[in-house]
Design a protein around this motif. Structure first.
Motif, PDB file in Angstrom:
ATOM      1  N   ARG A 140      12.943   4.847  -4.943  1.00 35.39           N
ATOM      2  CA  ARG A 140      12.130   6.007  -5.096  1.00 35.39           C
ATOM      3  C   ARG A 140      11.372   6.035  -2.985  1.00 35.39           C
ATOM      4  N   ILE A 141      10.832   4.984  -2.926  1.00 34.13           N
ATOM      5  CA  ILE A 141      10.306   4.565  -1.706  1.00 34.13           C
ATOM      6  C   ILE A 141      11.311   4.778  -0.994  1.00 34.13           C
ATOM      7  N   PHE A 142      12.290   4.057  -1.101  1.00 30.30           N
ATOM      8  CA  PHE A 142      13.321   3.572  -0.078  1.00 30.30           C
ATOM      9  C   PHE A 142      13.953   4.820  -0.012  1.00 30.30           C
ATOM     10  N   SER A 143      14.325   5.669  -1.280  1.00 26.76           N
ATOM     11  CA  SER A 143      15.002   6.972  -0.526  1.00 26.76           C
ATOM     12  C   SER A 143      13.850   7.833   0.231  1.00 26.76           C
ATOM     13  N   ALA A 144      12.510   7.589   0.011  1.00 27.20           N
ATOM     14  CA  ALA A 144      11.989   8.824   0.780  1.00 27.20           C
ATOM     15  C   ALA A 144      11.842   9.018   1.890  1.00 27.20           C
ATOM     16  N   ALA A 145      11.507   7.504   1.952  1.00 27.55           N
ATOM     17  CA  ALA A 145      12.247   6.663   3.383  1.00 27.55           C
ATOM     18  C   ALA A 145      12.734   7.508   4.390  1.00 27.55           C
ATOM     19  N   ALA A 146      14.066   7.604   3.992  1.00 26.32           N
ATOM     20  CA  ALA A 146      15.240   8.284   4.822  1.00 26.32           C
ATOM     21  C   ALA A 146      15.455   9.705   4.856  1.00 26.32           C
ATOM     22  N   ASP A 147      14.097   9.917   4.680  1.00 29.55           N
ATOM     23  CA  ASP A 147      14.656  11.828   4.959  1.00 29.55           C
ATOM     24  C   ASP A 147      13.676  11.755   6.532  1.00 29.55           C
ATOM     25  N   PRO A 148      14.040  12.128   7.034  1.00 30.68           N
ATOM     26  CA  PRO A 148      13.849  12.173   8.561  1.00 30.68           C
ATOM     27  C   PRO A 148      12.610  12.799   9.005  1.00 30.68           C
ATOM     28  N   VAL A 149      11.951  13.853   8.033  1.00 38.17           N
ATOM     29  CA  VAL A 149      11.240  15.528   8.093  1.00 38.17           C
ATOM     30  C   VAL A 149       9.810  14.914   7.597  1.00 38.17           C
ATOM     31  N   ASN A 150      10.454  14.926   6.172  1.00 36.23           N
ATOM     32  CA  ASN A 150       9.618  14.499   5.123  1.00 36.23           C
ATOM     33  C   ASN A 150       8.918  13.503   4.619  1.00 36.23           C
ATOM     34  N   GLY A 151       9.509  11.805   4.944  1.00 28.03           N
ATOM     35  CA  GLY A 151       9.569  10.790   4.062  1.00 28.03           C
ATOM     36  C   GLY A 151       8.876  10.405   4.646  1.00 28.03           C
ATOM     37  N   GLY A 152       7.576  10.677   5.848  1.00 31.25           N
ATOM     38  CA  GLY A 152       6.843   9.805   5.932  1.00 31.25           C
ATOM     39  C   GLY A 152       5.481   9.963   4.751  1.00 31.25           C
ATOM     40  N   GLU A 153       5.483  10.629   4.891  1.00 29.06           N
ATOM     41  CA  GLU A 153       3.248  11.779   3.777  1.00 29.06           C
ATOM     42  C   GLU A 153       4.494  11.495   2.172  1.00 29.06           C
ATOM     43  N   ASN A 154       5.683  11.314   1.900  1.00 24.09           N
ATOM     44  CA  ASN A 154       6.212  11.050   0.694  1.00 24.09           C
ATOM     45  C   ASN A 154       6.376   9.404   0.398  1.00 24.09           C
ATOM     46  N   SER A 155       6.625   9.011   1.383  1.00 26.10           N
ATOM     47  CA  SER A 155       6.671   7.671   1.237  1.00 26.10           C
ATOM     48  C   SER A 155       5.642   6.725   1.074  1.00 26.10           C
ATOM     49  N   SER A 156       4.501   7.871   1.669  1.00 25.06           N
ATOM     50  CA  SER A 156       2.674   7.391   1.169  1.00 25.06           C
ATOM     51  C   SER A 156       2.302   7.520   0.043  1.00 25.06           C
ATOM     52  N   ALA A 157       2.785   8.560  -0.564  1.00 27.45           N
ATOM     53  CA  ALA A 157       2.163   9.345  -2.002  1.00 27.45           C
ATOM     54  C   ALA A 157       3.126   8.482  -2.696  1.00 27.45           C
ATOM     55  N   LEU A 158       4.070   7.566  -2.936  1.00 32.11           N
ATOM     56  CA  LEU A 158       4.300   6.410  -3.802  1.00 32.11           C
ATOM     57  C   LEU A 158       4.149   5.209  -3.238  1.00 32.11           C
ATOM     58  N   LEU A 159       4.099   5.142  -2.301  1.00 30.72           N
ATOM     59  CA  LEU A 159       2.748   3.612  -1.398  1.00 30.72           C
ATOM     60  C   LEU A 159       2.086   3.313  -2.768  1.00 30.72           C
ATOM     61  N   TYR A 160       1.544   4.254  -2.726  1.00 32.74           N
ATOM     62  CA  TYR A 160      -0.102   3.946  -3.152  1.00 32.74           C
ATOM     63  C   TYR A 160       0.462   4.374  -4.806  1.00 32.74           C
ATOM     64  N   GLU A 161       1.186   5.188  -5.396  1.00 35.97           N
ATOM     65  CA  GLU A 161       1.766   4.473  -6.744  1.00 35.97           C
ATOM     66  C   GLU A 161       1.790   3.242  -7.046  1.00 35.97           C
ATOM     67  N   TYR A 162       2.851   2.420  -5.656  1.00 38.71           N
ATOM     68  CA  TYR A 162       3.513   1.470  -5.593  1.00 38.71           C
ATOM     69  C   TYR A 162       2.651   0.078  -6.227  1.00 38.71           C
ATOM     70  N   ILE A 163       1.358   0.042  -4.839  1.00 33.50           N
ATOM     71  CA  ILE A 163       0.377  -1.059  -4.899  1.00 33.50           C
ATOM     72  C   ILE A 163      -0.244  -0.673  -6.657  1.00 33.50           C
ATOM     73  N   LEU A 164      -0.536   0.037  -6.699  1.00 37.94           N
ATOM     74  CA  LEU A 164      -1.482   0.437  -8.441  1.00 37.94           C
ATOM     75  C   LEU A 164      -0.674  -0.237  -9.403  1.00 37.94           C
ATOM     76  N   ALA A 165       0.642  -0.139  -9.377  1.00 36.60           N
ATOM     77  CA  ALA A 165       1.544  -0.678 -10.195  1.00 36.60           C
ATOM     78  C   ALA A 165       1.698  -2.203 -10.311  1.00 36.60           C
ATOM     79  N   MET A 166       1.823  -2.339  -8.715  1.00 38.34           N
ATOM     80  CA  MET A 166       1.767  -3.722  -8.576  1.00 38.34           C
ATOM     81  C   MET A 166       0.799  -5.051  -8.895  1.00 38.34           C
ATOM     82  N   ARG A 167      -0.659  -4.194  -8.663  1.00 37.90           N
ATOM     83  CA  ARG A 167      -1.928  -4.540  -9.611  1.00 37.90           C
ATOM     84  C   ARG A 167      -1.896  -4.933 -10.895  1.00 37.90           C
ATOM     85  N   SER A 168      -1.426  -3.549 -11.602  1.00 38.24           N
ATOM     86  CA  SER A 168      -1.470  -3.918 -12.623  1.00 38.24           C
ATOM     87  C   SER A 168      -1.094  -4.705 -13.181  1.00 38.24           C
TER      88      SER A 168
END
Length: 274
Positions: free
Chosen positions: A125-153
């Protein structure tokens, strides 16, 4: 074939975490970073195998393994044999270092077993979001936090399970045996195995039939008994030598464990030294 996306950094650089790059290296090649990266990094192996060197330690990276490494930490990795395929992402944030440490990522973390299904789905999901040139930055940031929490757990909970039992208690016993005169706390002993204090205390008691600080007290008293019999040191000095600054408290602990005072123990062993 390597695929990578590097989002254009804009407004998202004010967020706690923001993505600076994400990719799939197929195959992965040798990487040597004497000064580390400027970003935080997660890298997991999807197939093949590699070798990671960090802090003069080597880790075998096989399918299902993952590591986190903080900025500016020197490291090197290379394929072990044949082709090695990795999925990686790098990120920054104004307070990312503090936040990562608060979540348990102390410079470097490694696990050879993590929830690849869950973390892999978020990665896609982050990979797909990052490819969006308009909203990819903020969308991928939100997913990134989810990813970090999942990795931690995934990384830390599985590591607790994997290291439960004899390994945890053995590390603690060795540390106590070498440092019994120091001010040792349960937090210090738990940190040796990277597990929570509650988990550590539960496992230690199950393995040794005593609490960690009870073992520490018994180790101290064992050494004190030897000093009482084999030296002419004053009782208060012996207490300090084994970790008790207060002579009265030393005597209380000694009597609780041995059933007699230090003075009585010394006399019973055929010496009149006080």
């Amino acid at each position: 074939m390597t695929q990578a996306v590097y989002p254009v950094i804009g407004r998202q650089d004010r967020l706690p975490f923001y993505l600076t790059g994400i990719g799939i290296s197929d195959p992965e090649y040798r990487v040597a970073r004497e000064k580390g990266l400027v970003s935080h990094q997660f890298l997991f192996t999807s197939s093949g195998a590699g070798v990671l060197t960090v802090d003069d330690q080597k880790y075998i990276l096989r399918a299902g393994s993952v590591f986190y490494i903080a900025p500016a930490k020197p490291h090197e990795y290379h394929p072990l044999a044949g082709e090695w395929v990795t999925n990686w992402l790098v990120f920054r944030g104004e307070h990312a270092g503090e936040l990562m440490e608060a979540m348990g990522f102390q410079g470097f973390a490694y696990s050879d077993h993590f929830d690849e299904d869950k973390c892999g789905r978020i990665f896609s999901r982050i990979f797909s979001a990052a490819a969006d040139p308009v909203n990819g930055g903020e969308n991928s940031s939100a997913l990134l936090y989810e990813y970090i929490l999942a990795m931690r757990s995934s990384m830390f909970s599985r590591d607790e399970e994997k290291r439960s039992g004899n390994d945890i208690s053995s590390l603690a016993v060795r540390y106590i045996d070498s440092n019994y005169a120091e001010d040792i706390r349960a937090e210090t002993l738990a940190a040796l195995s990277g597990v929570s204090v509650q988990h550590f205390c539960r496992v230690f008691r199950a393995e040794t039939s005593m609490r960690p600080l009870e073992y520490l007290a018994r180790r101290r008293i064992s050494e004190a008994k030897s000093l009482l019999v084999n030296t002419d040191r004053e009782i208060g000095d012996i207490g300090k030598a084994v970790g008790y600054e207060d002579r009265n408290y030393f005597s209380i602990v000694f009597r609780r464990i041995e059933g007699v005072s230090p003075r009585e123990y010394r006399r019973s062993r055929g010496t009149v030294l006080m």
